[in-house]
Design a protein around this motif. Structure first.
Motif, short mmCIF file in Angstrom:
data_model
loop_
_atom_site.label_atom_id
_atom_site.label_comp_id
_atom_site.label_asym_id
_atom_site.label_seq_id
_atom_site.Cartn_x
_atom_site.Cartn_y
_atom_site.Cartn_z
N ALA A 1 -6.63 -0.68 -1.09
CA ALA A 1 -6.99 -1.86 -0.33
C ALA A 1 -8.48 -1.90 -0.05
CB ALA A 1 -6.19 -1.88 0.98
N TYR A 2 -9.09 -0.72 0.04
CA TYR A 2 -10.54 -0.65 0.28
C TYR A 2 -11.31 -1.25 -0.90
CZ TYR A 2 -15.14 1.46 1.04
OH TYR A 2 -16.48 1.66 1.20
N GLU A 3 -10.87 -0.97 -2.13
CA GLU A 3 -11.52 -1.53 -3.31
C GLU A 3 -11.32 -3.04 -3.38
OE1 GLU A 3 -10.05 0.50 -6.69
OE2 GLU A 3 -10.90 2.46 -6.14
N ASN B 1 -3.03 -2.47 13.36
CA ASN B 1 -3.57 -1.12 13.42
C ASN B 1 -3.79 -0.55 12.02
OD1 ASN B 1 -4.59 1.17 14.65
ND2 ASN B 1 -2.59 2.10 15.05
N LYS B 2 -4.25 -1.40 11.10
CA LYS B 2 -4.47 -0.98 9.71
C LYS B 2 -5.90 -1.27 9.25
CE LYS B 2 -0.15 0.20 8.97
NZ LYS B 2 0.32 0.03 10.38
N LEU B 3 -6.81 -1.50 10.19
CA LEU B 3 -8.18 -1.84 9.81
C LEU B 3 -8.88 -0.67 9.12
CD1 LEU B 3 -10.37 -4.03 9.94
CD2 LEU B 3 -11.08 -3.09 12.15
N GLY B 4 -8.51 0.56 9.44
CA GLY B 4 -9.16 1.72 8.84
C GLY B 4 -8.94 1.84 7.35
N ARG C 1 1.97 4.67 0.92
CA ARG C 1 2.86 3.59 1.32
C ARG C 1 2.11 2.53 2.13
NH1 ARG C 1 6.35 6.65 2.91
NH2 ARG C 1 5.84 6.80 5.14
N CYS C 2 1.28 2.95 3.05
CA CYS C 2 0.51 1.99 3.86
C CYS C 2 -0.53 1.26 3.01
CB CYS C 2 -0.17 2.72 5.01
SG CYS C 2 0.96 3.34 6.27
N ASN C 3 -1.17 1.98 2.07
CA ASN C 3 -2.17 1.36 1.22
C ASN C 3 -1.55 0.26 0.35
OD1 ASN C 3 -4.90 1.42 -0.29
ND2 ASN C 3 -3.41 1.81 -1.91
N SER C 4 -0.38 0.53 -0.22
CA SER C 4 0.29 -0.48 -1.03
C SER C 4 0.71 -1.68 -0.19
CB SER C 4 1.51 0.13 -1.73
OG SER C 4 1.13 1.20 -2.58
N MET C 5 1.15 -1.44 1.03
CA MET C 5 1.55 -2.53 1.92
C MET C 5 0.36 -3.43 2.25
SD MET C 5 4.33 -3.65 3.49
CE MET C 5 5.37 -2.20 3.69
#
Length: 382
Positions: free
Chosen positions: A121-123, A70-73, A94-98
């Motif tokens: 994570a997007y970059e 559930n992290k595709l966004g 926190r979620c972005n770093s993970m």
């Protein structure tokens, strides 16, 4: 004062609602900000690491893993970075770093070093896409070229079909899928599956010509998975038939050299070389193979070094001749016995005349041209 107090109370209740919303967003398992107890930065989502040439298969595997988490966004841009004053900013960070750690762990070490300095994570996801996402034309050409030259060869049926299916699925990603409501898409899909069946059967080895002919005679052609099932059953049937064959044991060497030394060049001794004959006592053969009982082969020369061995060999030859004569006489008819008696009488008379009147040059044995050796055990003729 009362109005002001009510205003402060409203702001306090609104802040409490925002904090409660943040807590619910973090603790709710359906929220993209929720992190499970098993999620950690060292987690590897896919086993096939990105090397560059396998970007398309790696990308599809990563999308499946991120969707399951559930992290595709966070990688497709649907969950943008909030403001630093937003209460969800710590949870997003926190979620972005993970997720960034998961992506870096899923690529090759050389590629991972170039991704450490991205902020989101997007970059990272877009950087990998720009570098390794090939254009449709070159990749489609490469896939179709591999499909044209792919045959079974030394592969088993399962490996051959798996390789084909990977290329088919990847090629399907580059092909546009028409959208219609008239039913034409079903006709196009059936034609595509028929092409898959023909391509699979064309690449099979010639040993599968029989099952291939049976499949081609079916009308309509079965689905590709059904065809694969029929061919794999044929392969398993052949493997069962090949394993059921009874191996033929190596025959025992007739007349083996039992006097060969232990350290000879023939190799190490086996149990077959250590058998002992119960009739003559020699090592290297059994009683049913003993020459003293079954007879010596034609042209056999007795190898002797001493007078004792000569006497023993003479006794063996006399015994063999006696046994051979008894067996031959017992199998003769009355007429054959009469003819043999007449022949022996004639030869005996000739031999008596030779002994009575010997020639001046010495004894002659020309009358014994059909004999390998004479009746006297001391004389041997080749």
């Amino acid at each position: 004062m009362a109005r002001g107090g009510s205003t402060n109370g409203g702001r306090g209740s609104q802040g409490s609602l925002i904090q409660n919303g943040e807590v619910r967003a973090i603790e709710d398992s359906t929220s993209p900000y929720f992190l499970h107890n098993g999620d950690h930065p060292g987690l590897i989502l896919v086993t096939n690491l990105l090397r560059g040439s396998n970007y398309h298969t790696w990308r599809r595997a990563m999308l499946m893993a991120l969707t399951a988490k559930n992290k595709l966004g966070f990688v497709d841009g649907t969950i943008p970075r909030p403001l630093s004053t937003d209460l969800l900013f710590p949870a997003w960070t926190r979620c972005n770093s993970m997720i960034s750690s998961w992506i870096i762990n899923s690529v090759n070490r050389d590629i991972a070093d170039s991704l450490l300095y991205h902020d989101s994570a997007y970059e990272i996801w877009n950087d990998l896409c720009d570098r390794f996402n090939q254009g449709n034309g070159p990749r489609v050409f490469q896939i179709k070229r591999q499909l044209c030259g792919l045959v079974q060869g030394s592969l088993d049926v399962s490996s051959y079909f798996t390789t084909l299916k990977v290329l088919w699925d990847e090629l399907k990603e580059f092909q546009p899928v028409p959208v219609c409501q008239c039913g034409g898409l079903r006709v196009w899909s059936d034609h595509q599956h028929k092409e898959y069946v023909l391509h699979f059967l064309m690449g099979l080895n010639e040993s599968y010509a029989q099952i291939r002919g049976q499949i081609l005679m079916m009308e309509p052609l079965p689905a590709i998975n059904k065809v694969f099932s029929l061919v794999i059953q044929e392969e398993r049937h052949r493997n069962i038939g090949g394993n059921s064959a009874i191996p033929v044991s190596e025959p025992l060497a007739f007349g083996s050299n039992y006097n060969a030394p232990t350290g000879s060049s023939g190799g190490s001794k086996t149990k077959r070389d250590k058998v002992t004959c119960t009739h003559c006592g020699f090592i290297g053969h059994t009683k049913d193979k003993c020459y003293r009982l079954v007879g010596y082969p034609p042209g056999w020369r007795v190898k002797s070094k001493t007078s004792n061995s000569m006497a023993n060999n003479s006794e063996v030859i006399n015994q063999v001749n006696a046994n051979s004569t008894d067996q031959a006489v017992s199998s003769l008819t009355n007429d054959q016995c009469q003819q043999l008696i007449q022949l022996l009488s004639t030869q005996l008379a000739s031999a008596s005349s030779i002994v009575t009147n010997p020639p001046s040059t010495g004894p002659s044995i020309s009358n014994f041209t059909d004999q390998r050796y004479c009746h006297f055990p001391e004389c041997y003729f080749s």
